[in-house]
Design a protein around this motif. Structure first.
Motif, mmCIF file in Angstrom:
data_model
loop_
_atom_site.group_PDB
_atom_site.id
_atom_site.type_symbol
_atom_site.label_atom_id
_atom_site.label_comp_id
_atom_site.label_asym_id
_atom_site.label_seq_id
_atom_site.Cartn_x
_atom_site.Cartn_y
_atom_site.Cartn_z
ATOM 1 N N ILE A 138 2.244 1.899 -3.386
ATOM 2 C CA ILE A 138 1.393 2.498 -4.442
ATOM 3 C C ILE A 138 1.005 3.911 -4.050
ATOM 4 O O ILE A 138 1.028 4.699 -5.010
ATOM 5 C CB ILE A 138 0.145 1.557 -4.194
ATOM 6 N N THR A 139 1.070 4.288 -2.683
ATOM 7 C CA THR A 139 0.706 5.553 -2.278
ATOM 8 C C THR A 139 1.694 6.643 -2.648
ATOM 9 O O THR A 139 1.616 7.686 -3.021
ATOM 10 C CB THR A 139 0.490 5.912 -0.915
ATOM 11 N N GLN A 140 3.022 6.037 -2.808
ATOM 12 C CA GLN A 140 4.153 6.738 -3.186
ATOM 13 C C GLN A 140 4.487 6.838 -4.629
ATOM 14 O O GLN A 140 5.499 7.242 -5.219
ATOM 15 C CB GLN A 140 5.386 6.446 -2.367
ATOM 16 N N ASN A 141 3.520 6.320 -5.362
ATOM 17 C CA ASN A 141 3.725 6.257 -6.937
ATOM 18 C C ASN A 141 4.795 5.531 -7.357
ATOM 19 O O ASN A 141 5.336 5.865 -8.314
ATOM 20 C CB ASN A 141 3.693 7.962 -7.484
ATOM 21 N N ARG A 162 0.814 -1.202 -0.005
ATOM 22 C CA ARG A 162 0.013 -0.049 -0.135
ATOM 23 C C ARG A 162 0.910 1.354 -0.006
ATOM 24 O O ARG A 162 0.491 2.276 -0.711
ATOM 25 C CB ARG A 162 -0.807 -0.039 1.091
ATOM 26 N N LYS A 219 4.331 0.775 -11.215
ATOM 27 C CA LYS A 219 3.773 0.869 -12.494
ATOM 28 C C LYS A 219 3.570 -0.360 -13.278
ATOM 29 O O LYS A 219 4.136 -1.511 -12.850
ATOM 30 C CB LYS A 219 4.799 1.601 -13.266
ATOM 31 N N GLU A 268 2.699 2.553 -16.747
ATOM 32 C CA GLU A 268 1.617 3.539 -16.304
ATOM 33 C C GLU A 268 1.512 3.316 -14.865
ATOM 34 O O GLU A 268 1.466 2.240 -14.409
ATOM 35 C CB GLU A 268 0.365 3.365 -16.766
ATOM 36 N N LEU A 269 1.294 4.654 -13.953
ATOM 37 C CA LEU A 269 1.130 4.386 -12.408
ATOM 38 C C LEU A 269 -0.057 3.455 -12.298
ATOM 39 O O LEU A 269 -1.202 3.650 -12.776
ATOM 40 C CB LEU A 269 1.029 5.542 -11.963
ATOM 41 N N VAL A 270 0.014 2.830 -11.020
ATOM 42 C CA VAL A 270 -1.151 1.960 -10.582
ATOM 43 C C VAL A 270 -1.437 2.744 -9.070
ATOM 44 O O VAL A 270 -0.563 2.925 -8.418
ATOM 45 C CB VAL A 270 -0.764 0.400 -10.291
ATOM 46 N N THR A 271 -2.538 3.117 -9.339
ATOM 47 C CA THR A 271 -2.903 3.921 -8.009
ATOM 48 C C THR A 271 -4.149 3.114 -7.069
ATOM 49 O O THR A 271 -4.565 3.943 -6.272
ATOM 50 C CB THR A 271 -3.459 5.150 -8.641
ATOM 51 N N ASP A 272 -4.531 2.503 -7.717
ATOM 52 C CA ASP A 272 -5.624 1.507 -7.017
ATOM 53 C C ASP A 272 -5.084 -0.020 -6.527
ATOM 54 O O ASP A 272 -5.114 -0.657 -7.636
ATOM 55 C CB ASP A 272 -6.836 1.533 -7.608
ATOM 56 N N TRP A 273 -4.925 -0.311 -4.967
ATOM 57 C CA TRP A 273 -4.526 -1.639 -5.034
ATOM 58 C C TRP A 273 -5.395 -2.699 -4.935
ATOM 59 O O TRP A 273 -5.127 -3.607 -4.775
ATOM 60 C CB TRP A 273 -4.046 -1.534 -3.503
#
Length: 405
Positions: free
Chosen positions: A367-370, A364, A373, A377-382
């Protein structure tokens, strides 16, 4: 261009499942071109698009590319928005009943279709029509006369209907009307040629030609194009499967996704999504088979051609350079472990199970720290379900996600 040369270009990428049918369509196309030349008129060409989704992907543009070729040869092209056929939904490639869309959804999607189509078609030479213009005016007696040209057996012998019948699943009566409606589209447009995918074979070759003949019109010619495989090289390109190349994206994303297609799919892409002539395609294939053209270089040429068609030469070159820096200059390694995805598995589960993070809390945080990927592409939703591709955590951890076989 000579008629023989036009036929060669226009038949490129076509597939009918039967060589005799293909010969018939090639001959009819040649003869119709000769006829139109004598009458000093362009052929009337159309392809219908049901606005069931807002965004188009590269697979949708296969037929548009063919329409563009007809435009370049001086023929009249109609981009038909199936706002009325969308009320049913085409059952040709589905083994379940399509959900019925609300009219407001159809209108909203239709508004975006023409705009996206003009990324390929010349807006000054393209006629936009909606099939509600004529289908909404048919009375019940006229519908009965149209359906008299078909038998129930014809519909139940179709692959998807047959599968549902054998499983005991419902085949609804309104679904059989789709092909009849499409046939009436061709008649209403006085079409010489209808363009569609091989999944449209029944709708075009059987239904449309039968309806037009029954109503006293010259039957249209079917240009049935092969179905474009997705970036996985297996399934039909589909947004829901995550194997698509979107049209509304960036040049870098388009180029990168094109570079992810399997080598064995390149000839199909050459024929269906490029502006290359049959001679150019044959030259590329021959060079690959002889070993004088490396598959990587062929794929880069393909990715550049497709990206340039949508974004222009300058942006395509910049996208190629971006790819070279990231991939060929080892920003992302060529070799990495593989992790087999389980259906329904969430992002956080993948990170833990693949050993990319120490714990779910660590996942988590990353993901929060960007720092996570997928395919750059960034993954923002776990809780997101991940598709195939390269999963990266931080700067040094990589794993290739694959589907279970």
């Amino acid at each position: 261009m000579r008629i023989e040369d036009q036929v060669a270009v226009l038949m490129q990428g076509t597939e009918y499942g039967d060589e005799e049918v293909k010969k018939v369509m090639r001959t009819e196309l040649h003869d119709r071109l000769v006829q139109a030349e004598k009458e000093n008129r362009p052929l009337r060409i159309y392809c219908g698009y049901d606005p069931t989704k807002a965004d188009l992907h590269l697979g949708h543009t296969v037929t548009m590319r063919k329409l563009q070729q007809f435009q370049e040869f001086g023929h009249e092209v109609t981009f038909l928005i199936g706002d009325y056929t969308a009320l049913i939904g085409d059952p040709s490639d589905k083994d379940v009943t399509r959900p019925i869309l609300k009219e407001e959804e159809i209108r909203a999607n239709a508004n975006t279709y023409a705009e996206q189509a003009f990324r390929i078609l010349d807006p000054k030479k393209t006629i936009i029509r909606y099939n509600s213009e004529w289908l909404s005016k048919l009375n019940f007696a006229e519908i009965i006369r149209l359906t008299q040209n078909f038998t129930v057996q014809q519909f139940l012998s179709r692959e998807k209907f047959k599968l549902r019948w054998e499983r005991g699943d419902a085949v609804y009566l309104h679904e059989t009307l789709y092909a009849v409606m499409q046939g009436y589209d061709a008649y209403s447009l006085k079409a010489d040629v209808q363009v569609g995918g091989t999944d449209q074979f029944f709708n075009i070759v059987t239904a449309a030609r039968k309806v037009m003949t029954a109503l006293g019109a010259q039957p249209n010619i079917a240009i049935c194009l092969s179905i474009l495989p997705g970036t996985d090289g297996v399934e039909k390109m589909s947004k829901s499967l995550g194997n698509h190349v979107p049209i509304n994206t960036t040049p870098e994303d388009m180029y990168g996704k094109m570079m992810s297609i399997p080598d064995n799919c390149m000839p199909v892409y050459f024929r269906l999504v490029t502006r290359w002539t049959p001679e150019k395609v044959a030259e590329m294939e021959k060079a690959m088979q002889a070993g004088s053209l490396h598959p990587r270089d062929a794929k880069m040429a393909l990715a550049s051609e497709v990206t340039e068609a949508f974004y222009g030469e300058e942006k395509a070159k910049a996208a190629e350079q971006d790819f070279v820096v990231k991939f060929q200059q080892k920003s992302i390694p060529d070799e990495m472990d593989e992790f087999v995805l389980t259906p329904g598995q969430k992002c956080l589960d993948v990170l833990v199970d693949a050993g990319m993070v120490k714990s779910r809390t660590d996942g988590r945080n990353m993901i929060t720290q960007n720092a996570v990927k997928l395919n750059e592409e960034l993954v923002t939703d776990w809780n997101a379900e991940l598709s195939e591709g390269v999963l990266q955590v931080g700067k040094r951890k990589f794993v290739r996600l694959v589907k279970a076989k």
